[in-house]
Structure formats: structure tokens, C-alpha cells
Design a protein around this motif. Structure first.
Motif, PDB file in Angstrom:
ATOM      1  N   ALA A  74      -0.472  -6.619  -5.077  1.00  0.00           N
ATOM      2  CA  ALA A  74       0.466  -5.906  -4.205  1.00  0.00           C
ATOM      3  C   ALA A  74       1.842  -5.766  -4.843  1.00  0.00           C
ATOM      4  CB  ALA A  74       0.585  -6.625  -2.864  1.00  0.00           C
ATOM      5  N   ASN A  75       2.105  -6.616  -5.844  1.00  0.00           N
ATOM      6  CA  ASN A  75       3.421  -6.598  -6.492  1.00  0.00           C
ATOM      7  C   ASN A  75       3.340  -6.272  -7.985  1.00  0.00           C
ATOM      8  OD1 ASN A  75       5.380  -7.736  -4.312  1.00  0.00           O
ATOM      9  ND2 ASN A  75       3.606  -9.090  -4.219  1.00  0.00           N
ATOM     10  N   ARG A  76       2.165  -5.832  -8.450  1.00  0.00           N
ATOM     11  CA  ARG A  76       2.004  -5.558  -9.884  1.00  0.00           C
ATOM     12  C   ARG A  76       2.750  -4.285 -10.266  1.00  0.00           C
ATOM     13  NH1 ARG A  76      -2.266  -3.038 -12.860  1.00  0.00           N
ATOM     14  NH2 ARG A  76      -3.638  -3.034 -11.014  1.00  0.00           N
ATOM     15  N   GLU A  77       3.725  -4.441 -11.139  1.00  0.00           N
ATOM     16  CA  GLU A  77       4.594  -3.313 -11.502  1.00  0.00           C
ATOM     17  C   GLU A  77       3.854  -2.236 -12.284  1.00  0.00           C
ATOM     18  OE1 GLU A  77       8.047  -4.728 -13.500  1.00  0.00           O
ATOM     19  OE2 GLU A  77       8.820  -5.822 -11.754  1.00  0.00           O
ATOM     20  N   SER A  78       2.792  -2.624 -13.011  1.00  0.00           N
ATOM     21  CA  SER A  78       2.068  -1.645 -13.813  1.00  0.00           C
ATOM     22  C   SER A  78       1.101  -0.805 -12.978  1.00  0.00           C
ATOM     23  CB  SER A  78       1.277  -2.354 -14.929  1.00  0.00           C
ATOM     24  OG  SER A  78       0.321  -3.255 -14.375  1.00  0.00           O
ATOM     25  N   ALA A  79       0.908  -1.176 -11.717  1.00  0.00           N
ATOM     26  CA  ALA A  79       0.006  -0.432 -10.836  1.00  0.00           C
ATOM     27  C   ALA A  79       0.747   0.726 -10.176  1.00  0.00           C
ATOM     28  CB  ALA A  79      -0.572  -1.365  -9.771  1.00  0.00           C
ATOM     29  N   THR A  80      -0.020   1.649  -9.633  1.00  0.00           N
ATOM     30  CA  THR A  80       0.583   2.779  -8.924  1.00  0.00           C
ATOM     31  C   THR A  80       1.122   2.321  -7.572  1.00  0.00           C
ATOM     32  OG1 THR A  80      -1.486   3.403  -7.836  1.00  0.00           O
ATOM     33  CG2 THR A  80      -1.057   4.349 -10.021  1.00  0.00           C
ATOM     34  N   GLU A  81       1.999   3.118  -7.017  1.00  0.00           N
ATOM     35  CA  GLU A  81       2.538   2.807  -5.691  1.00  0.00           C
ATOM     36  C   GLU A  81       1.415   2.801  -4.653  1.00  0.00           C
ATOM     37  OE1 GLU A  81       5.203   1.867  -2.674  1.00  0.00           O
ATOM     38  OE2 GLU A  81       5.407   1.775  -4.863  1.00  0.00           O
TER      39      GLU A  81
ATOM     40  N   LYS B  95      -7.969 -15.558  -2.566  1.00  0.00           N
ATOM     41  CA  LYS B  95      -7.865 -14.127  -2.260  1.00  0.00           C
ATOM     42  C   LYS B  95      -6.416 -13.743  -1.966  1.00  0.00           C
ATOM     43  CE  LYS B  95     -12.519 -13.490  -0.350  1.00  0.00           C
ATOM     44  NZ  LYS B  95     -13.306 -13.133   0.857  1.00  0.00           N
ATOM     45  N   VAL B  96      -5.729 -14.570  -1.191  1.00  0.00           N
ATOM     46  CA  VAL B  96      -4.335 -14.294  -0.858  1.00  0.00           C
ATOM     47  C   VAL B  96      -3.481 -14.288  -2.118  1.00  0.00           C
ATOM     48  CG1 VAL B  96      -2.281 -15.236   0.278  1.00  0.00           C
ATOM     49  CG2 VAL B  96      -4.451 -15.119   1.519  1.00  0.00           C
ATOM     50  N   TYR B  97      -3.679 -15.275  -2.977  1.00  0.00           N
ATOM     51  CA  TYR B  97      -2.890 -15.376  -4.213  1.00  0.00           C
ATOM     52  C   TYR B  97      -3.071 -14.127  -5.082  1.00  0.00           C
ATOM     53  CZ  TYR B  97      -1.283 -17.020  -8.773  1.00  0.00           C
ATOM     54  OH  TYR B  97      -0.629 -17.135  -9.988  1.00  0.00           O
ATOM     55  N   HIS B  98      -4.309 -13.748  -5.314  1.00  0.00           N
ATOM     56  CA  HIS B  98      -4.562 -12.635  -6.231  1.00  0.00           C
ATOM     57  C   HIS B  98      -4.257 -11.280  -5.607  1.00  0.00           C
ATOM     58  CE1 HIS B  98      -6.812 -15.794  -8.430  1.00  0.00           C
ATOM     59  NE2 HIS B  98      -6.384 -15.112  -9.476  1.00  0.00           N
ATOM     60  N   MET B  99      -4.426 -11.158  -4.293  1.00  0.00           N
ATOM     61  CA  MET B  99      -4.065  -9.894  -3.652  1.00  0.00           C
ATOM     62  C   MET B  99      -2.547  -9.718  -3.657  1.00  0.00           C
ATOM     63  SD  MET B  99      -5.573  -7.230  -2.503  1.00  0.00           S
ATOM     64  CE  MET B  99      -7.219  -7.789  -2.023  1.00  0.00           C
ATOM     65  N   ALA B 100      -1.822 -10.825  -3.515  1.00  0.00           N
ATOM     66  CA  ALA B 100      -0.358 -10.754  -3.578  1.00  0.00           C
ATOM     67  C   ALA B 100       0.093 -10.306  -4.967  1.00  0.00           C
ATOM     68  CB  ALA B 100       0.247 -12.105  -3.231  1.00  0.00           C
ATOM     69  N   LEU B 101      -0.605 -10.781  -6.000  1.00  0.00           N
ATOM     70  CA  LEU B 101      -0.286 -10.335  -7.363  1.00  0.00           C
ATOM     71  C   LEU B 101      -0.477  -8.828  -7.494  1.00  0.00           C
ATOM     72  CD1 LEU B 101      -1.902 -13.049  -9.713  1.00  0.00           C
ATOM     73  CD2 LEU B 101       0.516 -12.764  -9.130  1.00  0.00           C
TER      74      LEU B 101
ATOM     75  N   THR C 165      -1.161  -4.306  -0.306  1.00  0.00           N
ATOM     76  CA  THR C 165      -0.297  -4.930   0.700  1.00  0.00           C
ATOM     77  C   THR C 165      -0.982  -4.919   2.059  1.00  0.00           C
ATOM     78  OG1 THR C 165       1.722  -4.301  -0.482  1.00  0.00           O
ATOM     79  CG2 THR C 165       1.940  -4.808   1.864  1.00  0.00           C
ATOM     80  N   GLU C 166      -1.647  -3.820   2.379  1.00  0.00           N
ATOM     81  CA  GLU C 166      -2.386  -3.730   3.636  1.00  0.00           C
ATOM     82  C   GLU C 166      -3.511  -4.767   3.672  1.00  0.00           C
ATOM     83  OE1 GLU C 166      -3.660   0.303   3.672  1.00  0.00           O
ATOM     84  OE2 GLU C 166      -1.702   1.106   4.293  1.00  0.00           O
ATOM     85  N   LYS C 167      -4.211  -4.901   2.552  1.00  0.00           N
ATOM     86  CA  LYS C 167      -5.293  -5.888   2.473  1.00  0.00           C
ATOM     87  C   LYS C 167      -4.744  -7.309   2.563  1.00  0.00           C
ATOM     88  CE  LYS C 167      -8.386  -2.966  -0.281  1.00  0.00           C
ATOM     89  NZ  LYS C 167      -9.070  -2.793  -1.588  1.00  0.00           N
ATOM     90  N   LEU C 168      -3.597  -7.524   1.936  1.00  0.00           N
ATOM     91  CA  LEU C 168      -2.971  -8.842   1.979  1.00  0.00           C
ATOM     92  C   LEU C 168      -2.620  -9.225   3.410  1.00  0.00           C
ATOM     93  CD1 LEU C 168      -1.727 -11.314   0.589  1.00  0.00           C
ATOM     94  CD2 LEU C 168       0.352  -9.963   0.234  1.00  0.00           C
ATOM     95  N   ASN C 169      -2.117  -8.263   4.167  1.00  0.00           N
ATOM     96  CA  ASN C 169      -1.769  -8.535   5.566  1.00  0.00           C
ATOM     97  C   ASN C 169      -2.997  -8.930   6.378  1.00  0.00           C
ATOM     98  OD1 ASN C 169       0.956  -8.021   5.176  1.00  0.00           O
ATOM     99  ND2 ASN C 169       0.755  -5.844   5.659  1.00  0.00           N
ATOM    100  N   VAL C 170      -4.137  -8.307   6.081  1.00  0.00           N
ATOM    101  CA  VAL C 170      -5.382  -8.663   6.768  1.00  0.00           C
ATOM    102  C   VAL C 170      -5.800 -10.081   6.388  1.00  0.00           C
ATOM    103  CG1 VAL C 170      -7.840  -8.139   7.001  1.00  0.00           C
ATOM    104  CG2 VAL C 170      -6.171  -6.275   6.941  1.00  0.00           C
ATOM    105  N   LEU C 171      -5.677 -10.405   5.103  1.00  0.00           N
ATOM    106  CA  LEU C 171      -6.030 -11.750   4.646  1.00  0.00           C
ATOM    107  C   LEU C 171      -5.143 -12.804   5.290  1.00  0.00           C
ATOM    108  CD1 LEU C 171      -6.586 -11.044   0.825  1.00  0.00           C
ATOM    109  CD2 LEU C 171      -8.348 -11.617   2.513  1.00  0.00           C
ATOM    110  N   LEU C 172      -3.872 -12.513   5.443  1.00  0.00           N
ATOM    111  CA  LEU C 172      -2.949 -13.466   6.067  1.00  0.00           C
ATOM    112  C   LEU C 172      -3.272 -13.646   7.553  1.00  0.00           C
ATOM    113  CD1 LEU C 172       0.389 -12.431   4.327  1.00  0.00           C
ATOM    114  CD2 LEU C 172      -0.959 -14.507   3.927  1.00  0.00           C
ATOM    115  N   GLU C 173      -3.725 -12.571   8.192  1.00  0.00           N
ATOM    116  CA  GLU C 173      -4.161 -12.692   9.580  1.00  0.00           C
ATOM    117  C   GLU C 173      -5.436 -13.540   9.663  1.00  0.00           C
ATOM    118  OE1 GLU C 173      -5.416  -9.918  13.431  1.00  0.00           O
ATOM    119  OE2 GLU C 173      -4.827  -8.976  11.535  1.00  0.00           O
TER     120      GLU C 173
END
Length: 204
Positions: free
Chosen positions: A134-141, A126-132, A148-156
Motif C-alpha cells: 500500500a506504500n510501495r513507491e515503485s507501484a502505481t497509484e 498479511k497485514v505487514y506485507h499488504m501495508a508494504l 490500501t482497501e485490502k489492508l483496511n479489510v485485513l485490519l477489520e
């Protein structure tokens, strides 16, 4: 390096190795010594990683139904292998702690070390794919911010789960927790327990 940190590092390596080809049919090339805990952890995460991508594929709305059924059967088989390997990892822990006598007031945990490791392996994916994402250039801001918010929850969650896993292992080693393992006894793959399967045999 504590156990959880070591396991997470192995999971990261497995996930990175898989994504070199990013192909569900890639052959696993486990770099660790056969029979070692490291070998088991790598094998466990590789199964999880392949299954993660099979679950993605089968959700394609345009997938051929025959191909979808093949993948569903493959996922079922993967689930059985995953369960078998978790139980094998628990056997490793049981053997390691075979000479430890639990305290008279030792408690029994709701899950074994290996099933906690199973959760950790999925969390690494989950962390690996959420990080992708969070940094996917083709996605909207907006998409990147939400991911990124979800990734922070996963890291916690990783921090909390690692603390719990390390504490569980410490409590087993110190006799505070009694390790007791039950086989999962999954019924849907067993031709003698699944009514659909044994009725088919009878009718055949």
C-alpha cells in the motif's frame, strides 16, 4: 493488555526481526524465556514468516526445478513443525486450565485456542506485507489504492478475530466452553501411512 493484543505485539516483533536480514536462512534469536507462552508465540510466527517467503521464492517462474523441489521439501518440513508447535501451544493452554471444570452445558468450539492463534499469526503477516504494498513507491497509484482497501479489510478482520480469540479464552476460563484437543495426525510425512513412501520402502 488482553491476550490477542499481547500475541499480536509478539508477532509484530518476530516479523520485524526477520526483516532485518530478510533471509529465509537467518537464525531465529527468540528473545523470550524458553517454555513461556511468549517464547512459543514468537517461535510460531517465525516459522510462519520464513515459510511465507519460501512460498514466494518457489513461485518464481524461472526457478531451477531441482532448487524448487528442495524448497518444496523444506515447506513440507516447515508445515510439520508448524503443526507440532500449534499442538504444543494447545498443550500449554490445557495445562493452564487443567483445574477448571467445564459447566454441564459447556460447548465445544470448532477450533482450539492455538489454531485460532495460527490464523492470527498468518493474518499479522498479511497485514505487514499488504501495508508494504500500500506504500510501495515503485507501484502505481492504482495498485496502492487497491492494496490500501485490502489492508483496511485485513485490519477489520484482525479486530473481529481478536474479539473471537479473547472470547474463546474467556469462555474456557469461565467453564462455558470445554477445551478438547485432537492431534492432526498428518499422513503425508509418515512413512507408514503415505502409500508412496511405504511402497518405495517395499520396492527398495
Amino acid at each position: 493488555m488482553d491476550f490477542c493484543e499481547k500475541a499480536w505485539k509478539i508477532f509484530d516483533q518476530s516479523i520485524s526481526d526477520y526483516h532485518v536480514k530478510d533471509d529465509v536462512d537467518s537464525e531465529v534469536n527468540n528473545p523470550f524465556e524458553n517454555g513461556s507462552l511468549e517464547h512459543l508465540l514468537y517461535a510460531k510466527n517465525w516459522i510462519d514468516t520464513v515459510q511465507w517467503h519460501l512460498e514466494d521464492i518457489i513461485r518464481d517462474e524461472n526457478i531451477n526445478p531441482v532448487e524448487a523441489l528442495k524448497i518444496k521439501r523444506r515447506i513440507d518440513s516447515s508445515n510439520q513443525k508448524r503443526t507440532d508447535l500449534v499442538e504444543f501451544i494447545d498443550s500449554w493452554f490445557l495445562q493452564k486450565h487443567i483445574n477448571i471444570t467445564p459447566n454441564s452445558d459447556a460447548k465445544i468450539n470448532t477450533e482450539t485456542p492455538a489454531w485460532a492463534v495460527d490464523r492470527l499469526s498468518i493474518l499479522a503477516l498479511k497485514v505487514y506485507h499488504m501495508a508494504l504494498e500500500a506504500n510501495r513507491e515503485s507501484a502505481t497509484e492504482e495498485h496502492r489504492v487497491k492494496c490500501t482497501e485490502k489492508l483496511n479489510v485485513l485490519l477489520e478482520q484482525k479486530k473481529d478475530l481478536c474479539e473471537a480469540v479473547n472470547q474463546l479464552i474467556f469462555d474456557i476460563e469461565s467453564g462455558k466452553v470445554k477445551m478438547k484437543v485432537y492431534k492432526q495426525m498428518k499422513m503425508y510425512n509418515d512413512e507408514s501411512l503415505n502409500p508412496v513412501l511405504y511402497q518405495n520402502q517395499k520396492n527398495g
